[in-house]
Design an enzyme around this catalytic site. Structure first.
Site, PDB file in Angstrom:
ATOM      1  N   GLY A   9      39.297  32.539  30.291  1.00 35.67           N
ATOM      2  CA  GLY A   9      38.665  32.535  31.616  1.00 35.67           C
ATOM      3  C   GLY A   9      37.885  31.265  31.882  1.00 35.67           C
ATOM      4  N   ALA A  10      38.531  30.115  31.625  1.00 36.98           N
ATOM      5  CA  ALA A  10      37.779  28.847  31.649  1.00 36.98           C
ATOM      6  C   ALA A  10      38.117  27.966  32.849  1.00 36.98           C
ATOM      7  CB  ALA A  10      38.019  28.089  30.352  1.00 36.98           C
ATOM      8  N   VAL A  64      43.990  38.333  29.862  1.00 37.22           N
ATOM      9  CA  VAL A  64      43.477  38.818  28.573  1.00 37.22           C
ATOM     10  C   VAL A  64      43.534  40.341  28.434  1.00 37.22           C
ATOM     11  CG1 VAL A  64      41.976  36.813  28.182  1.00 37.22           C
ATOM     12  CG2 VAL A  64      41.033  38.869  29.290  1.00 37.22           C
ATOM     13  N   TYR A 155      30.360  47.648  33.605  1.00 34.99           N
ATOM     14  CA  TYR A 155      30.106  46.318  33.024  1.00 34.99           C
ATOM     15  C   TYR A 155      29.202  46.434  31.789  1.00 34.99           C
ATOM     16  CZ  TYR A 155      28.750  41.331  33.054  1.00 34.99           C
ATOM     17  OH  TYR A 155      28.516  40.012  32.727  1.00 34.99           O
ATOM     18  N   ALA A 157      28.772  49.014  29.868  1.00 30.96           N
ATOM     19  CA  ALA A 157      29.531  49.664  28.783  1.00 30.96           C
ATOM     20  C   ALA A 157      30.423  48.637  28.086  1.00 30.96           C
ATOM     21  CB  ALA A 157      30.380  50.802  29.339  1.00 30.96           C
ATOM     22  N   LYS A 159      30.087  45.361  27.944  1.00 37.02           N
ATOM     23  CA  LYS A 159      29.344  44.314  27.238  1.00 37.02           C
ATOM     24  C   LYS A 159      28.609  44.863  26.006  1.00 37.02           C
ATOM     25  CE  LYS A 159      30.495  40.816  29.859  1.00 37.02           C
ATOM     26  NZ  LYS A 159      31.311  39.720  29.329  1.00 37.02           N
TER      27      LYS A 159
HETATM   28  P1  NAP Z   1      33.178  33.709  36.816  1.00 39.29           P
HETATM   29  O1  NAP Z   1      32.741  32.433  37.454  1.00 39.29           O
HETATM   30  O2  NAP Z   1      33.613  34.836  37.666  1.00 39.29           O
HETATM   31  O3  NAP Z   1      34.303  33.370  35.733  1.00 39.29           O
HETATM   32  C1  NAP Z   1      34.986  34.343  35.027  1.00 39.29           C
HETATM   33  C2  NAP Z   1      36.313  33.792  34.619  1.00 39.29           C
HETATM   34  O4  NAP Z   1      37.075  34.798  33.920  1.00 39.29           O
HETATM   35  C3  NAP Z   1      37.150  33.355  35.805  1.00 39.29           C
HETATM   36  O5  NAP Z   1      37.719  32.095  35.546  1.00 39.29           O
HETATM   37  C4  NAP Z   1      38.212  34.449  35.877  1.00 39.29           C
HETATM   38  O6  NAP Z   1      39.417  34.035  36.453  1.00 39.29           O
HETATM   39  C5  NAP Z   1      38.387  34.770  34.422  1.00 39.29           C
HETATM   40  N1  NAP Z   1      39.105  36.025  34.257  1.00 39.29           N
HETATM   41  C6  NAP Z   1      38.860  37.202  34.873  1.00 39.29           C
HETATM   42  N2  NAP Z   1      39.744  38.124  34.499  1.00 39.29           N
HETATM   43  C7  NAP Z   1      40.586  37.520  33.627  1.00 39.29           C
HETATM   44  C8  NAP Z   1      41.696  37.952  32.894  1.00 39.29           C
HETATM   45  N3  NAP Z   1      42.152  39.199  33.001  1.00 39.29           N
HETATM   46  N4  NAP Z   1      42.334  37.064  32.081  1.00 39.29           N
HETATM   47  C9  NAP Z   1      41.905  35.792  31.980  1.00 39.29           C
HETATM   48  N5  NAP Z   1      40.832  35.322  32.654  1.00 39.29           N
HETATM   49  C10 NAP Z   1      40.192  36.178  33.468  1.00 39.29           C
HETATM   50  O7  NAP Z   1      32.009  34.294  35.904  1.00 39.29           O
HETATM   51  P2  NAP Z   1      30.951  33.602  34.934  1.00 39.29           P
HETATM   52  O8  NAP Z   1      29.629  33.865  35.511  1.00 39.29           O
HETATM   53  O9  NAP Z   1      31.338  32.211  34.592  1.00 39.29           O
HETATM   54  O10 NAP Z   1      31.113  34.559  33.667  1.00 39.29           O
HETATM   55  C11 NAP Z   1      31.662  34.164  32.431  1.00 39.29           C
HETATM   56  C12 NAP Z   1      31.317  35.223  31.394  1.00 39.29           C
HETATM   57  O11 NAP Z   1      29.894  35.319  31.268  1.00 39.29           O
HETATM   58  C13 NAP Z   1      31.810  36.626  31.760  1.00 39.29           C
HETATM   59  O12 NAP Z   1      32.241  37.307  30.600  1.00 39.29           O
HETATM   60  C14 NAP Z   1      30.559  37.285  32.298  1.00 39.29           C
HETATM   61  O13 NAP Z   1      30.608  38.686  32.183  1.00 39.29           O
HETATM   62  C15 NAP Z   1      29.507  36.664  31.411  1.00 39.29           C
HETATM   63  N6  NAP Z   1      28.149  36.735  31.956  1.00 39.29           N
HETATM   64  C16 NAP Z   1      27.848  36.102  33.125  1.00 39.29           C
HETATM   65  C17 NAP Z   1      26.544  36.195  33.615  1.00 39.29           C
HETATM   66  C18 NAP Z   1      26.114  35.513  34.892  1.00 39.29           C
HETATM   67  O14 NAP Z   1      24.978  35.730  35.311  1.00 39.29           O
HETATM   68  N7  NAP Z   1      26.947  34.695  35.515  1.00 39.29           N
HETATM   69  C19 NAP Z   1      25.582  36.929  32.923  1.00 39.29           C
HETATM   70  C20 NAP Z   1      25.938  37.565  31.744  1.00 39.29           C
HETATM   71  C21 NAP Z   1      27.231  37.452  31.261  1.00 39.29           C
HETATM   72  P3  NAP Z   1      39.831  34.641  37.915  1.00 39.29           P
HETATM   73  O15 NAP Z   1      39.095  33.772  38.860  1.00 39.29           O
HETATM   74  O16 NAP Z   1      41.312  34.501  37.927  1.00 39.29           O
HETATM   75  O17 NAP Z   1      39.404  36.069  37.998  1.00 39.29           O
END
Ligand code: NAP
Length: 247
Positions: A9-10, A64, A155, A157, A159
């Site tokens: 998811g990068a 994934v 979410y 659950a 994490k």
């Molecule tokens: P984001 O900008 O929404 O990025 C998430 C990425 O995951 C996107 O590139 C998305 O691609 C990809 N993805 C989603 N479903 C996928 C799949 N089935 N297979 C492959 N890739 C997939 O979110 P972020 O804030 O950077 O979050 C990154 C991680 O940090 C996540 O695990 C999130 O739960 C965690 N996190 C974030 C926060 C926060 O405050 N931002 C806090 C705690 C934890 P698509 O665009 O195609 O969906």
């Protein structure tokens, strides 16, 4: 030879920042994104930014939540780069709703990506790392998984499950020279949190000791540390990166 990192998811947000951070440290970088659209709109550009640091980088498509696609992804990355030293399980989604209002689809879709996706990737990557008798896995959990969060029963659950899987995998893989840790971010400014109303963000900031929301770089720095040689005696840990929101 340069080490190889694979980040799920990068194509944007925290994952893209993690990719560039590893590239700056001299790793060859495998970027994963879910679809061709994501590859065109983000993944390829992230790979280009990584290559500007003189390393090799390429974007690989895989969902994934698919066991089969994760197997193919790990195989493709290993063949392209000649190994896999670090796996960062970053891909994640939210489908928020209160417990009594949440649909089965909302619950299942989040579990499929955030929880099963991490299992899928660790399953295949650990086989490569066990053969090499070394490796680093860093999973992205969340403070929602450790302390709960209203409106995020699916979410939180998923994490919490990631935290549990991290500790179990650390116990199983430690004897093979592989460390497994998690980073649990607080509120980080990305597309995932853009939808939060300004009032809610302001209220949240008041409860953060450092008085600001986190940036993707704050998370990427923690991930890079856990993947580094300096962290070789750290495993099974959940490192909270939340500016002092929960203590
Ligand atoms: P984001 O900008 O929404 O990025 C998430 C990425 O995951 C996107 O590139 C998305 O691609 C990809 N993805 C989603 N479903 C996928 C799949 N089935 N297979 C492959 N890739 C997939 O979110 P972020 O804030 O950077 O979050 C990154 C991680 O940090 C996540 O695990 C999130 O739960 C965690 N996190 C974030 C926060 C926060 O405050 N931002 C806090 C705690 C934890 P698509 O665009 O195609 O969906």
């Amino acid at each position: 030879m340069s080490k190889v990192v694979l980040i799920t998811g990068a194509s944007q947000g925290i994952g893209a920042c993690i990719a560039e951070t590893f590239a700056k440290k001299g790793y060859n970088v495998a970027i994963n994104c879910r679809s061709e659209k994501e590859q065109e709109n983000g993944g390829n550009q992230v790979a280009e930014k990584c290559r500007a640091n003189g390393v090799e980088a390429e974007c690989f498509i895989a969902d994934v939540s698919s066991f089969e696609q994760c197997g193919k992804l790990v195989k493709a990355v290993t063949e392209r780069f000649g190994g896999l030293d670090v796996l960062v399980n970053n891909a994640g989604i939210t489908r928020d709703g209160l417990l009594a209002m949440m649909s089965e689809e909302q619950f299942d879709s989040v579990i499929a990506v955030n929880l099963k996706g991490v299992f899928n990737m660790m399953h295949f990557a650990s086989k490569v790392m066990m053969r090499a008798r070394s490796g680093r896995i860093v999973n992205i959990s969340s403070v929602a998984g450790l302390y709960g969060n209203k409106g995020q029963i699916n979410y939180s659950a998923s994490k919490a499950g990631v935290a549990g899987m991290t500790m179990t995998a650390a116990k199983e893989l430690g004897p093979r020279g592989i460390t497994v840790n998690a980073v649990a971010p607080g509120i980080i400014e990305t597309a995932m949190t853009d939808a939060m109303p300004e009032k809610v963000k302001q209220a949240a900031m008041e409860g953060i000791a450092l008085g600001r929301l986190g940036q993707p770089q704050d998370v990427a720095n923690a991930v890079a540390f856990l993947a580094s040689d300096e962290a070789s005696y750290i495993t099974g840990q959940i490192l909270v990166v939340d500016g002092g929101m929960i203590m």
